[in-house]
Design an enzyme around this catalytic site. Sequence first.
Site, PDB file in Angstrom:
ATOM      1  N   CYS A  78       9.968  67.075 -60.932  1.00 50.55           N
ATOM      2  CA  CYS A  78       8.582  67.543 -60.783  1.00 50.55           C
ATOM      3  C   CYS A  78       7.642  66.374 -60.467  1.00 50.55           C
ATOM      4  O   CYS A  78       7.608  65.383 -61.197  1.00 50.55           O
ATOM      5  CB  CYS A  78       8.101  68.240 -62.048  1.00 50.55           C
ATOM      6  SG  CYS A  78       6.326  68.568 -62.019  1.00 50.55           S
ATOM      7  N   VAL A  79       6.869  66.520 -59.416  1.00 45.50           N
ATOM      8  CA  VAL A  79       6.017  65.425 -58.957  1.00 45.50           C
ATOM      9  C   VAL A  79       4.928  65.062 -59.977  1.00 45.50           C
ATOM     10  O   VAL A  79       4.702  63.875 -60.256  1.00 45.50           O
ATOM     11  CB  VAL A  79       5.399  65.725 -57.563  1.00 45.50           C
ATOM     12  CG1 VAL A  79       4.564  66.994 -57.558  1.00 45.50           C
ATOM     13  CG2 VAL A  79       4.586  64.547 -57.069  1.00 45.50           C
TER      14      VAL A  79
END
Lengths: 119, 130
Positions: A78-79
């Site tokens: 997840c960024v």
Amino acid sequence: MKFGILVNEGPFTHQASDSALQFVTAALKKGHEIVRVFFYHDGVNNSTKFSDPPSDDRNIVKLWSALAEEHGVELIVCVAAAMRRGINDEVLAPGFQISGLGQLVEAGINADRLVVFGD
Amino acid sequence: MAEEFDDEFDGPVKRFLFVNRKAPYGTVYALESLEVVLISAAFDQDVSLVFMDDGVFQIVKDQNTDGINIKNFSRTYRALEGYDVEKLYVEKESLEARGLSEDDLLVPVEVLDSKALSELMNAQDVVISA
């Protein structure tokens, strides 16, 4: 069966990542499909190539990379969670990719079962 | 209204249940889990939330984080309605064990006992817990 996997904890502190690795390995051996492994919360810490445990311990990051290499398992980090924790493309181990939370929701939609590994 | 949202996502709709078990502060789980709720809503999924164990503290009224230098994100729970996330459930036993009642909560919820909650969980396609 098609499995989506969510890993919510970093390596070593919790067993979650080990359990996820073992689940994925066993599922693949039985002929199941892993649609995606998504790393969230401290789980993003599984993706850094700078992890360097003592040589008599298992190397969790390398085990994930090997799964991606040998079985084409998609490893998505997840960024937003990654940025919070200092993880970016420059520190990613082989096989990991940074993307958005939509990839987790999509895994939930496309998999028959989404299995969560966490605290 | 529904047609407007259909333009954004035409794929299948699944029942997503988010199980919130942790206090709002102390760990990042509550804050980051809320992000997934919002994304699921953006994908037009059928989203429900459960608050149980210390997770019930996430929706307690009048939260004040001034003394701990952590953002008070409790207003986001009020905004969920705007994302068509309106199915909020609270476990009765968790609420009672903490001396809380529905009046202490900042959003409208349905209070369910643990047996009813397990039935709710069984009826879901995807259960994400943190």
